[in-house]
Design an enzyme around this catalytic site. Structure first.
Site, PDB file in Angstrom:
ATOM      1  N   GLY A  39       0.834  -1.187   0.000  1.00 14.70           N
ATOM      2  CA  GLY A  39       0.000   0.000   0.000  1.00 14.70           C
ATOM      3  C   GLY A  39       0.875   1.244   0.000  1.00 14.70           C
ATOM      4  N   SER A  40       0.273   2.388   0.199  1.00 15.57           N
ATOM      5  CA  SER A  40       1.054   3.632   0.228  1.00 15.57           C
ATOM      6  C   SER A  40       0.172   4.795   0.632  1.00 15.57           C
ATOM      7  CB  SER A  40       1.664   3.949  -1.150  1.00 15.57           C
ATOM      8  OG  SER A  40       2.558   2.963  -1.557  1.00 15.57           O
ATOM      9  N   ASN A  41       0.835   5.854   1.108  1.00 18.93           N
ATOM     10  CA  ASN A  41       0.209   7.159   1.270  1.00 18.93           C
ATOM     11  C   ASN A  41       0.925   8.142   0.352  1.00 18.93           C
ATOM     12  OD1 ASN A  41      -1.311   6.188   3.546  1.00 18.93           O
ATOM     13  ND2 ASN A  41       0.486   6.552   4.835  1.00 18.93           N
TER      14      ASN A  41
END
Length: 781
Positions: A217-219
């Protein structure tokens, strides 16, 4: 089995599939050289005069820091793990070696690898050839000096080829698709043949699928001139990727004067920057919520379950014999052969109880990224982009982004969000006519008995059967765009992105807690500065604690007479609602309680409303008897788990969650809304090992002179325990210390740890070792 043990075998295999020139057989210039300047934390700044020399420097630097890691991944993508470790041992991803080997033998056939190679333009081929040559030089030198402990006795250590790097790239491409179905691909058998895979393997595969968004995932936040305190662009990149294996980032700076000057992080074996910045702009990626494959339900011929009906015509399933060499318990080698089946859509997949192959139906999987040969060209073009317009144009033209969104900003303060990844062209009309409503939208199942139900083709798309970018979400704004693995819907709530195919993006779905946290921070009044973006990660706020803990503590106040709940309630009340190193056992209890509640659902006081996606769902409906019963059960279970783990009330989070070297790590579960998402697994009572999460931190701002960057490669440059750069950035992250990133020549040479090494392909191994020793003794600038 594909075995590339030497150059002659590679050329022979290539000739057999009709390729005129192999990746290693072409004439190349003798004057291949690069300068590698290392700065603090051992970050390499690689300077070269051409693409092949640049690749040479990249491969050499990577081999200095991660020799065993890359060699091990090359072994995996060549389907050779069973030969050296046995068929029942497991990969880092907890997949049986035999399954892994069969899958990669299927994926990386000589024909497929050669076709990918032939599709690459000359600069990409040169980069890959140079990378392999540079890595092999590092291998030769380190063999002379003494190999690292991680592969000192490895019989499988060997020079690599550019084709090995192609195989690594193809593995990356299918991570968001058929790569999650390896067991189902190699285990598919006609109903007349006994199944050879146990349900345990598919249970593990299901867990891996469910963890995909967490582990990859990531922000991301891009702030524009309207909200930036400087009036210029700012970018926060916070990818959440595995801390080991083939998805482990590597930080580097690549320069070819007059052509390229880019810095950031790259995945193993890739001679390009995946997430980074240059003089003009900064960009990052987040794993998208789009679908990159579809399943096709095949109607089988009643007379033969290895034939399927398409438009009324009976067609045979294609059969492919795969052979893998395995080492037995006695050390002897033998060959295991499997037969794989495919329709014109793709491989037949069989998942017991989920995708069964019966006498009536079977399922075939079509992955859009299997035909994506543009991925390296895409990042190479992004690396060279001199404006946001150039970046967007390259993605629209090449469509090489496999399964991620792109967010970017520039010095002028404009921001950009694009969900231009490779997505099957299955629109709402086609879904209505051809999909199975019972399957829902989480896994698209199309009617495989009609050609009219195959993917649509649009001449505007870079590849037949995928959506053109004109039909995909993008947004350009001067205030901000953000993303944390939700759909494209609310990249900026002021301009919702709606009306797309469900395979691309869906409207009116609940936002994840990380997105809600980010929007809460970004919508606060006033201008934003770099410190505001940094603190979004470093505050380690547990967003769902702010949403639910007040009600949970009210419920606790009404349960004072229940002694079995008092300890947990007291820990929750004392907890700081953070995932800091010093945070107490309340964090452990809150995780356990939320895991139990989220598994069962139905606990919110105010349910989700598309009209108020930012603040719903919220509140804990503890007044309801069913929710109160769930709470009692969850708190008692948590108390028991903590007691069994031997955790005393004074134990802090940093004593529980740690890196492999024992460094305490702050951060916590993404599903609790911790922006600094860290995934850890229990390895002993009261001890958790970090396996993925915040990986590369990059915060870029701009001034009149260009980009100013700071950040960390959280798990450090080297995967070798004995390396001085095997844990230095990890310790800095633990202390919440970010460091400036040298980018200009003046900044690089002013770095207190600066040293330079020039490598030439014409150097002998002995001369190269001597040259490196002299460089190590040279005074630092």
């Amino acid at each position: 089995m594909i075995t590339i043990a030497s150059l002659p075998k590679l050329c022979l295999a290539t000739l057999l599939v009709g390729l005129g020139l192999s990746a290693q057989a072409r004439d190349v210039p003798d004057d291949i050289h690069a300068e590698i300047r290392r700065t603090t934390f051992g970050v390499p700044h690689i300077l070269a005069s051409d693409d092949r020399s640049l690749g040479y420097g990249i491969g050499y630097a990577y081999g200095q820091d991660n020799l065993c890691l890359l060699a091990n991944e090359v072994l995996t993508v060549n389907g050779q793990r069973s030969r050296y470790f046995g068929p029942q041992q497991r990969t880092l991803e907890q997949r049986e070696n035999l399954t892994s080997d069969l899958f990669f033998t299927w994926l990386n056939t000589p024909t497929s690898v050669s076709a990918f190679w032939q599709a690459q333009p000359a600069p990409i081929q040169a980069l890959l050839e140079g990378y392999a040559k540079g890595f092999n030089r590092a291998l030769a030198e380190r063999t002379t000096q003494g190999l690292p402990e991680e592969c000192r006795q490895a019989q499988w250590l060997r020079p690599i080829t550019a084709f090995d790097l192609v195989k690594l790239t193809r593995r990356l491409l299918v991570e968001g698709g058929v790569g999650q179905f390896a067991e189902a691909v190699v285990g598919a058998k006609p109903p007349t043949v006994a199944a050879q895979r146990g349900t345990h393997e598919f249970h593990l595969a299901m867990e891996r699928q469910q963890r995909f968004a967490l582990e990859r995932g990531s922000n991301a936040v891009a702030v524009g001139r309207e909200r930036s305190a400087t009036g210029r662009g700012m970018l926060l990149a916070n990818p959440h990727f595995p801390w080991g294996g083939g998805m482990r980032f590597y930080q580097m700076h690549l320069t070819v004067p007059g052509q390229l000057d880019v810095m950031g992080a790259a995945l193993p074996g890739l001679p390009v920057i995946n997430i980074g910045f240059n003089q003009h702009l900064a960009w990052t990626h987040t794993v998208d919520a789009s679908r990159h494959f579809t399943l096709h339900r095949l109607q089988l011929d009643p007379k033969d379950s290895t034939r399927y009906l398409l438009d009324g015509q009976s067609l045979p399933l294609d059969r492919q014999q795969l052979s893998v060499t395995v080492k037995g318990a006695d050390g002897q080698l033998s060959t295991v052969t499997r037969e794989l089946f495919s329709s014109r859509f793709g491989p037949v997949v069989q998942w017991p109880g989920r995708l069964d192959w019966t006498s009536q139906v079977a399922y075939s999987l079509r992955d859009a990224n299997l035909d994506n040969t543009r991925v390296l060209q895409q990042w190479h073009a992004i690396n060279q982009a001199d404006s946001l317009a150039a970046l967007q144009d390259s993605v629209q033209r090449l469509q090489g982004i496999p399964w991620v969104n792109t967010l970017a900003t520039d010095a002028a303060g404009q921001t950009l969000y694009m969900n231009f990844s490779v997505v099957p062209y299955v629109d709402t009309d086609l879904l209505g006519r051809c999909s199975d409503p019972a399957a829902g939208l989480e896994m698209i199942v199309l009617d495989g008995s009609r050609s009219a139900c195959n993917w649509k083709v649009d001449a505007r798309a870079a590849q037949p059967g995928i959506f053109p970018t004109q039909m995909q979400p993008h947004l350009s704004r001067a205030d901000f765009v953000q993303h944390s693995n939700d759909t494209a819907w609310l990249a900026n709530p002021a301009e919702p992105l709606t009306g797309f195919s469900p395979l691309i993006s869906r409207d009116s779905l609940p936002l994840g807690p990380r997105s809600r946290f980010a929007l809460t921070r970004l919508e606060q009044p006033g201008k934003l500065d770099a410190q505001d973006l940094k603190q979004m990660v470093m505050d380690d706020q547990v967003y769902l604690a702010d949403v639910l803990l007040p009600d949970l503590l009210k419920w606790c106040a009404g349960e004072r007479d229940d002694a079995s709940l008092k300890t947990v309630c007291d820990s929750l009340a004392a907890w700081d609602r953070r995932a800091n190193l010093e945070s107490g056992l309340g964090l452990v209890h809150f995780q356990s309680i939320m895991q139990a509640l989220q598994k069962q659902g139905g606990f919110w006081r105010v349910p989700f409303s598309p009209a108020d996606p930012w603040y719903t769902p919220r509140g804990l409906a503890y007044e309801r008897a069913d929710v109160a019963a769930k709470l009692r059960e969850a708190l008692r279970a948590s108390a028991q788990q903590v007691a069994q783990a031997g955790l005393v009330e004074q134990r802090q989070w940093g004593q529980i969650q740690q890196a492999a070297d024992g460094t305490p790590i702050h951060g916590g579960p993404a599903n609790l809304g911790v922006y600094n998402a860290i995934q850890s697994v229990e390895v002993a009572p009261g001890k958790r090992l970090v396996v993925s999460g915040t990986s590369y931190l990059q915060l870029v701002t701009f001034d009149d002179k260009g980009p100013k960057a700071q950040g960390l490669l959280v798990f450090s440059q080297s995967s070798e325990a004995a390396s001085p750069h095997g844990g230095d950035q990890t310790r800095a992250f633990s202390a919440k210390q970010w460091y400036p990133t040298p980018f200009t020549e003046a900044q690089i040479k002013a770095d207190p740890q600066y040293h330079s090494l020039v490598i030439r392909a014409t150097d002998s191994a002995d001369k190269a070792v001597q040259r490196e020793a002299q460089s190590a003794e040279a005074p630092r600038g």
